[in-house]
Design an enzyme around this catalytic site. Structure first.
Site, PDB file in Angstrom:
ATOM      1  N   ASP A  28      28.027  39.370  54.403  1.00  0.00           N
ATOM      2  CA  ASP A  28      26.902  40.305  54.641  1.00  0.00           C
ATOM      3  C   ASP A  28      27.092  41.119  55.916  1.00  0.00           C
ATOM      4  O   ASP A  28      26.893  42.332  55.920  1.00  0.00           O
ATOM      5  CB  ASP A  28      25.528  39.599  54.575  1.00  0.00           C
ATOM      6  CG  ASP A  28      25.291  38.493  55.595  1.00  0.00           C
ATOM      7  OD1 ASP A  28      26.241  38.109  56.315  1.00  0.00           O
ATOM      8  OD2 ASP A  28      24.139  38.011  55.656  1.00  0.00           O
ATOM      9  N   ASP A  60      19.694  36.534  53.922  1.00  0.00           N
ATOM     10  CA  ASP A  60      18.601  35.569  53.738  1.00  0.00           C
ATOM     11  C   ASP A  60      17.252  36.277  53.622  1.00  0.00           C
ATOM     12  O   ASP A  60      16.423  35.933  52.779  1.00  0.00           O
ATOM     13  CB  ASP A  60      18.570  34.575  54.913  1.00  0.00           C
ATOM     14  CG  ASP A  60      19.934  33.932  55.152  1.00  0.00           C
ATOM     15  OD1 ASP A  60      20.789  33.986  54.252  1.00  0.00           O
ATOM     16  OD2 ASP A  60      20.142  33.382  56.250  1.00  0.00           O
ATOM     17  N   HIS A  99      29.628  34.923  54.403  1.00  0.00           N
ATOM     18  CA  HIS A  99      30.093  35.636  55.605  1.00  0.00           C
ATOM     19  C   HIS A  99      30.590  37.027  55.249  1.00  0.00           C
ATOM     20  O   HIS A  99      31.458  37.585  55.926  1.00  0.00           O
ATOM     21  CB  HIS A  99      31.157  34.820  56.351  1.00  0.00           C
ATOM     22  CG  HIS A  99      30.585  33.603  57.028  1.00  0.00           C
ATOM     23  ND1 HIS A  99      30.242  33.569  58.355  1.00  0.00           N
ATOM     24  CD2 HIS A  99      30.261  32.388  56.538  1.00  0.00           C
ATOM     25  CE1 HIS A  99      29.743  32.370  58.664  1.00  0.00           C
ATOM     26  NE2 HIS A  99      29.741  31.636  57.564  1.00  0.00           N
ATOM     27  N   LEU A 127      19.112  26.441  53.937  1.00  0.00           N
ATOM     28  CA  LEU A 127      18.451  27.042  52.773  1.00  0.00           C
ATOM     29  C   LEU A 127      17.443  28.113  53.203  1.00  0.00           C
ATOM     30  O   LEU A 127      16.551  28.488  52.449  1.00  0.00           O
ATOM     31  CB  LEU A 127      17.772  25.956  51.925  1.00  0.00           C
ATOM     32  CG  LEU A 127      18.744  24.912  51.344  1.00  0.00           C
ATOM     33  CD1 LEU A 127      18.000  23.834  50.578  1.00  0.00           C
ATOM     34  CD2 LEU A 127      19.784  25.575  50.424  1.00  0.00           C
ATOM     35  N   SER A 145      13.987  29.696  57.876  1.00  0.00           N
ATOM     36  CA  SER A 145      13.543  30.712  58.854  1.00  0.00           C
ATOM     37  C   SER A 145      13.199  32.023  58.170  1.00  0.00           C
ATOM     38  O   SER A 145      12.169  32.633  58.453  1.00  0.00           O
ATOM     39  CB  SER A 145      14.600  31.017  59.905  1.00  0.00           C
ATOM     40  OG  SER A 145      15.388  29.920  60.185  1.00  0.00           O
ATOM     41  N   ALA A 186      18.685  23.049  57.030  1.00  0.00           N
ATOM     42  CA  ALA A 186      19.670  22.589  56.044  1.00  0.00           C
ATOM     43  C   ALA A 186      20.546  23.721  55.531  1.00  0.00           C
ATOM     44  O   ALA A 186      21.486  23.491  54.779  1.00  0.00           O
ATOM     45  CB  ALA A 186      18.962  21.905  54.880  1.00  0.00           C
TER      46      ALA A 186
HETATM   47  C1  GLA Z   1      23.724  32.565  57.441  1.00  0.00           C
HETATM   48  C2  GLA Z   1      23.280  33.942  57.878  1.00  0.00           C
HETATM   49  C3  GLA Z   1      23.531  34.968  56.763  1.00  0.00           C
HETATM   50  C4  GLA Z   1      24.987  34.898  56.279  1.00  0.00           C
HETATM   51  C5  GLA Z   1      25.370  33.453  55.978  1.00  0.00           C
HETATM   52  C6  GLA Z   1      26.832  33.314  55.636  1.00  0.00           C
HETATM   53  O1  GLA Z   1      22.932  32.107  56.379  1.00  0.00           O
HETATM   54  O2  GLA Z   1      21.899  33.935  58.180  1.00  0.00           O
HETATM   55  O3  GLA Z   1      23.211  36.253  57.207  1.00  0.00           O
HETATM   56  O4  GLA Z   1      25.847  35.497  57.196  1.00  0.00           O
HETATM   57  O5  GLA Z   1      25.097  32.590  57.050  1.00  0.00           O
HETATM   58  O6  GLA Z   1      27.108  33.938  54.427  1.00  0.00           O
END
Ligand code: GLA
Length: 382
Positions: free
Chosen positions: A38, A172, A36, A125, A128, A123
């Site tokens: 990013d 991600d 959390h 990971l 998407s 899950a």
């Molecule tokens: C999800 C979001 C990411 C990030 C994480 C938490 O995976 O897609 O952008 O904010 O939660 O670190």
């Protein structure tokens, strides 16, 4: 050749009667630390994993895109001149990518293909992001666009935010696009500069899926984002990335307790993440494990994104021999934990943790011993 690559190759031949012109792959990810952060313009430290989405495809002469998902036995078909949101689940990641690429001025060609993957869906990971980047890589190959991983990651995030409607940060998509084998990447989510850091020698990264899923995650995720924005506003900065621990402590008592705890997580997590990259450079698994454990406590108590199963999984993991540290990974509220384990202990660790967790919860967890892999690539181009 990986099993999934074989599957898409065979699936393509069965459907189209000839071998595919190209095969692309884009991986899922696990985040070692930096959660959390990013969307607060901060730092994250994920690695791309050896679970990926593969697309086998060939270019078409017209403007149609047709993609068959082997795992779902469903096909999505659309025209590049008329992309319409259809609430088609996974298909919207494909349409969204096409829409955003064209809006960014790219000239796309149509193609047809099949897709399959072994990133578990939902899950945490990043199945998407893997699908978005695999789609982007396919469009790029058939349309002869030059491939720039960072630029594609930004467009993929835009597709997810604006087309699919999920308000995620950039982590991600970035790691699925530009991951590096054997390494995690320290990503500065403001500049998008990356620095590759090797995994500590003789360690394994083990992903522990709690088999719980994040129910009302969108509202909880967006709520956290808002709380962070409120805190940044209080400090008079564009994002919490700009607040040091000292600045935070000097004024923390002026904040209400909830905003204070949310801000404290993000500010200390940024600090831990940069430090984690440093200790990884030194090959220090013990320090990295301690930082991971600290990160979990911060998410549990300050950011409040761990459910009881995640707390239990982390507790069980951390009480095993050979475990340096564990924490929840991804958005939280369910999903997976990640543990850093001595390589020789990884198999028995996986087995024992799964067994103890199952005994206590009645849930059957999946456990993945992961390798760090490269980001999205063209596997075969004929
Ligand atoms: C999800 C979001 C990411 C990030 C994480 C938490 O995976 O897609 O952008 O904010 O939660 O670190």
């Amino acid at each position: 050749m990986s099993k999934i690559q074989e599957q898409v190759t065979t699936g393509f031949i069965e459907r189209f009667g000839a071998p595919p012109g190209l095969i692309v792959r884009a991986p899922g990810r696990v985040n070692l630390i930096g959660e959390h952060t990013d969307y607060n313009d901060g730092f994250v430290l994920p690695m791309a994993i050896n679970r990926a989405v593969y697309i086998a495809a060939r270019a078409r002469q017209d403007r149609q895109v047709s993609l068959h998902a082997l795992d779902m036995a469903r096909t999505i078909i659309f025209d590049l001149d008329e992309i319409v949101y259809a609430d088609a689940g996974w298909g919207e990641y494909v349409q969204g990518m096409a829409f955003i690429l064209q809006r960014a001025g790219q000239t796309l060609r149509g193609w047809e293909g099949v897709v399959a993957g072994d990133v578990p869906i939902g899950a945490g990971l990043s199945s998407s992001a893997a699908l978005e980047l695999a789609t982007a890589r396919t469009f790029s190959a058939v349309s002869a666009l030059s491939w720039n991983g960072v630029e594609m990651a930004k467009l993929a995030q835009r597709a997810e935010n604006q087309w699919v409607g999920v308000n995620c940060g950039i982590m991600d998509q970035m790691i699925s696009a530009v991951g590096e084998a054997g390494h995690a990447l320290l990503i500065d989510c403001r500049s998008l500069d990356t620095k590759s850091v090797p995994l500590p020698p003789a360690t394994s990264v083990v992903v522990l899926d709690t088999a719980t899923r994040r129910g009302l995650v969108d509202s909880a995720y967006n709520e956290r984002r808002q709380q962070c924005e409120t805190a940044a506003k209080f400090f008079g900065v564009p994002a919490l990335r700009d607040v040091t621990i000292e600045e935070f402590e000097a004024r923390a008592s002026e904040l209400d307790s909830l905003t204070r705890r949310r801000a404290r997580h993000v500010i200390t997590e940024n600090h831990r993440t940069v430090e984690a990259a440093m200790v990884m450079q030194q090959g220090d698994a013990i320090k990295l494990g301690q930082l991971m454990a600290g990160s979990h406590i911060s998410m549990r108590d300050d950011f409040e994104i761990a459910n009881k199963e995640l707390n239990l999984m982390v507790e069980i993991a951390q009480s095993q021999p050979g475990c340096y540290g564990a924490r929840l990974t991804g958005a939280g509220f369910g999903g997976c934990a990640v543990a850093l384990v001595q390589v020789g202990d990884a198999q028995s660790f996986a087995h024992t943790v799964a067994h103890q967790y199952e005994n206590k919860t009645g849930l059957s967890p999946q456990v993945y011993i992961c390798k760090a892999t490269d980001g999205a690539n063209l596997v075969i181009d004929q």
